[in-house]
Motif scaffolding. Structure first.
Motif, mmCIF file in Angstrom:
data_model
loop_
_atom_site.group_PDB
_atom_site.id
_atom_site.type_symbol
_atom_site.label_atom_id
_atom_site.label_comp_id
_atom_site.label_asym_id
_atom_site.label_seq_id
_atom_site.Cartn_x
_atom_site.Cartn_y
_atom_site.Cartn_z
ATOM 1 N N ASP A 22 -46.536 59.532 21.015
ATOM 2 C CA ASP A 22 -46.402 58.071 21.095
ATOM 3 C C ASP A 22 -47.113 57.619 22.363
ATOM 4 N N LEU A 23 -48.240 56.948 22.216
ATOM 5 C CA LEU A 23 -49.057 56.568 23.365
ATOM 6 C C LEU A 23 -48.315 55.623 24.309
ATOM 7 N N GLN A 24 -47.616 54.632 23.777
ATOM 8 C CA GLN A 24 -46.918 53.682 24.648
ATOM 9 C C GLN A 24 -45.794 54.369 25.433
ATOM 10 N N ARG A 25 -45.115 55.297 24.796
ATOM 11 C CA ARG A 25 -44.059 56.051 25.485
ATOM 12 C C ARG A 25 -44.661 56.904 26.604
ATOM 13 N N ALA A 26 -45.796 57.529 26.335
ATOM 14 C CA ALA A 26 -46.474 58.338 27.357
ATOM 15 C C ALA A 26 -46.947 57.458 28.509
ATOM 16 N N LEU A 27 -47.480 56.273 28.200
ATOM 17 C CA LEU A 27 -47.921 55.354 29.250
ATOM 18 C C LEU A 27 -46.745 54.849 30.086
ATOM 19 N N ALA A 28 -45.596 54.634 29.453
ATOM 20 C CA ALA A 28 -44.411 54.214 30.204
ATOM 21 C C ALA A 28 -44.047 55.273 31.244
ATOM 22 N N PHE A 29 -44.235 56.548 30.906
ATOM 23 C CA PHE A 29 -43.939 57.633 31.842
ATOM 24 C C PHE A 29 -45.026 57.753 32.913
ATOM 25 N N TYR A 30 -46.265 57.982 32.484
ATOM 26 C CA TYR A 30 -47.340 58.281 33.435
ATOM 27 C C TYR A 30 -47.766 57.060 34.264
ATOM 28 N N SER A 31 -47.793 55.912 33.652
ATOM 29 C CA SER A 31 -48.201 54.709 34.364
ATOM 30 C C SER A 31 -46.986 53.964 34.916
ATOM 31 N N GLY A 32 -46.006 53.702 34.063
ATOM 32 C CA GLY A 32 -44.838 52.941 34.485
ATOM 33 C C GLY A 32 -43.976 53.650 35.507
#
Length: 164
Positions: A22-32
């Protein structure tokens, strides 16, 4: 094949590209959570993220992994992605952020040459967050080789960096 080849001193790992479900979930972790900046998106299937303005340190994609389960822990594959912080205080800051958010660690170690925090991203990929001690402080064996070890990291001492 030449047997005495040694990789040039300036060589380094350029980036890691991870398959995620899940790209948005991964971005929430790595970016957020971890604070990487998004440098570019490839539609809804891939993102490239970095620190300090580099084109990308980590690629994330769902090209072959959208909605797929975690890779099995037992088996071959990437053990973890290691992210080095410039100073011990920076490692303390991300530890405090992780602790405040309730994000679980899988370990915390002093390796002599470095201090490290370990966790898994939302897709089960291992992540190491660490800082290196100055090379002149690295422990050595009698023969001059490195004396690396794994000892528990004193997390309270790490947090004391934020009081200085």
């Amino acid at each position: 094949m030449e047997t005495n080849y040694i990789i040039p001193d300036g060589a380094r790992i350029g980036h890691v590209h991870l398959k995620v479900a899940d790209l948005q979930r991964a971005l929430a972790f790595y970016s957020g959570l971890l604070g990487f900046e998004i440098t570019t998106m490839y539609g809804e299937q891939a993102a490239f993220i970095s620190a300090g303005g580099y084109h990308h340190h980590i690629g994330l994609n769902t090209w072959h992994s959208k909605d797929m389960p975690h890779a099995p822990r037992e088996g071959v594959g990437l053990y973890h992605t290691a992210i080095v912080y410039p100073e011990r205080k920076d490692l303390a800051k991300i530890f405090k952020r992780l602790r405040t958010s309730g994000y679980p660690l899988t370990g915390a170690s002093d390796h002599g040459v470095s201090e490290a925090l370990y966790l898994d991203d939302p897709d089960g990929n291992g992540v190491e967050l660490y800082w290196d001690r100055a090379p002149e402080l690295w422990p050595q064996k009698a023969d001059g080789s490195l004396e690396m070890y794994t000892r528990p990291l004193d997390l309270q001492d790490l947090l004391s960096e934020l009081e200085i």
